[in-house]
Design a protein around this motif. Sequence first.
Motif, mmCIF file in Angstrom:
data_model
loop_
_atom_site.group_PDB
_atom_site.id
_atom_site.type_symbol
_atom_site.label_atom_id
_atom_site.label_comp_id
_atom_site.label_asym_id
_atom_site.label_seq_id
_atom_site.Cartn_x
_atom_site.Cartn_y
_atom_site.Cartn_z
ATOM 1 N N MET A 1 -32.818 -18.489 5.179
ATOM 2 C CA MET A 1 -34.190 -18.766 4.803
ATOM 3 C C MET A 1 -34.251 -20.206 4.289
ATOM 4 N N ASN A 2 -35.296 -20.905 4.633
ATOM 5 C CA ASN A 2 -35.392 -22.280 4.165
ATOM 6 C C ASN A 2 -35.984 -22.346 2.752
ATOM 7 N N VAL A 3 -35.755 -23.452 2.086
ATOM 8 C CA VAL A 3 -36.155 -23.629 0.689
ATOM 9 C C VAL A 3 -37.656 -23.451 0.508
ATOM 10 N N GLN A 4 -38.447 -24.078 1.373
ATOM 11 C CA GLN A 4 -39.894 -24.017 1.225
ATOM 12 C C GLN A 4 -40.405 -22.584 1.311
ATOM 13 N N ARG A 5 -39.938 -21.822 2.274
ATOM 14 C CA ARG A 5 -40.389 -20.436 2.422
ATOM 15 C C ARG A 5 -39.948 -19.594 1.227
ATOM 16 N N ALA A 6 -38.728 -19.791 0.766
ATOM 17 C CA ALA A 6 -38.248 -19.049 -0.399
ATOM 18 C C ALA A 6 -39.106 -19.343 -1.629
ATOM 19 N N GLN A 7 -39.489 -20.600 -1.809
ATOM 20 C CA GLN A 7 -40.343 -20.961 -2.937
ATOM 21 C C GLN A 7 -41.725 -20.320 -2.800
ATOM 22 N N GLU A 8 -42.266 -20.312 -1.594
ATOM 23 C CA GLU A 8 -43.567 -19.674 -1.360
ATOM 24 C C GLU A 8 -43.514 -18.195 -1.740
ATOM 25 N N ILE A 9 -42.445 -17.526 -1.330
ATOM 26 C CA ILE A 9 -42.289 -16.103 -1.633
ATOM 27 C C ILE A 9 -42.154 -15.892 -3.135
ATOM 28 N N ALA A 10 -41.342 -16.715 -3.792
ATOM 29 C CA ALA A 10 -41.126 -16.580 -5.236
ATOM 30 C C ALA A 10 -42.416 -16.786 -6.020
ATOM 31 N N GLU A 11 -43.290 -17.667 -5.554
ATOM 32 C CA GLU A 11 -44.528 -17.982 -6.255
ATOM 33 C C GLU A 11 -45.680 -17.053 -5.894
ATOM 34 N N SER A 12 -45.526 -16.279 -4.856
ATOM 35 C CA SER A 12 -46.594 -15.405 -4.378
ATOM 36 C C SER A 12 -46.716 -14.146 -5.242
ATOM 37 N N PRO A 13 -47.944 -13.699 -5.496
ATOM 38 C CA PRO A 13 -48.135 -12.452 -6.233
ATOM 39 C C PRO A 13 -47.845 -11.219 -5.364
ATOM 40 N N THR A 14 -47.723 -11.421 -4.058
ATOM 41 C CA THR A 14 -47.468 -10.330 -3.121
ATOM 42 C C THR A 14 -45.971 -10.183 -2.895
ATOM 43 N N LEU A 15 -45.485 -8.967 -2.910
ATOM 44 C CA LEU A 15 -44.073 -8.694 -2.690
ATOM 45 C C LEU A 15 -43.751 -8.812 -1.202
ATOM 46 N N ALA A 16 -42.863 -9.735 -0.863
ATOM 47 C CA ALA A 16 -42.470 -9.941 0.530
ATOM 48 C C ALA A 16 -41.295 -9.027 0.873
ATOM 49 N N ASN A 17 -41.122 -8.768 2.156
ATOM 50 C CA ASN A 17 -40.017 -7.932 2.618
ATOM 51 C C ASN A 17 -38.812 -8.830 2.897
ATOM 52 N N VAL A 18 -38.009 -9.050 1.845
ATOM 53 C CA VAL A 18 -36.832 -9.909 1.925
ATOM 54 C C VAL A 18 -35.611 -9.070 1.593
ATOM 55 N N THR A 19 -34.536 -9.295 2.354
ATOM 56 C CA THR A 19 -33.307 -8.550 2.089
ATOM 57 C C THR A 19 -32.120 -9.485 1.883
ATOM 58 N N PHE A 20 -31.144 -8.970 1.143
ATOM 59 C CA PHE A 20 -29.858 -9.616 0.936
ATOM 60 C C PHE A 20 -28.809 -8.554 1.231
ATOM 61 N N ASN A 21 -27.984 -8.790 2.249
ATOM 62 C CA ASN A 21 -26.981 -7.806 2.674
ATOM 63 C C ASN A 21 -27.604 -6.429 2.932
ATOM 64 N N GLY A 22 -28.789 -6.428 3.517
ATOM 65 C CA GLY A 22 -29.448 -5.180 3.877
ATOM 66 C C GLY A 22 -30.206 -4.502 2.759
ATOM 67 N N VAL A 23 -30.176 -5.065 1.548
ATOM 68 C CA VAL A 23 -30.867 -4.485 0.396
ATOM 69 C C VAL A 23 -32.128 -5.291 0.113
#
Length: 59
Positions: A1-23
């Motif tokens: 995942m790129n830095v900009q997208r990760a920051q957008e997700i972190a700042e968003s009030p909506t929970l994104a569907n992101v996984t780490f090692n399948g979790v």
Amino acid sequence: MNVQRAQEIAESPTLANVTFNGVRVYIQNVDENKGTARIFPIDDTENEKEVALSDLREH
């Protein structure tokens, strides 16, 4: 995942569907200089860790 997208997700009030090692995880914050994110599993909020952005997947 790129830095900009990760920051957008972190700042968003909506929970994104992101996984780490399948979790599914929540991104707390992003360290642009280190290329990492502070995360925790959705169902285990006490299990925080810092991981490489390249290990995160958005679905």
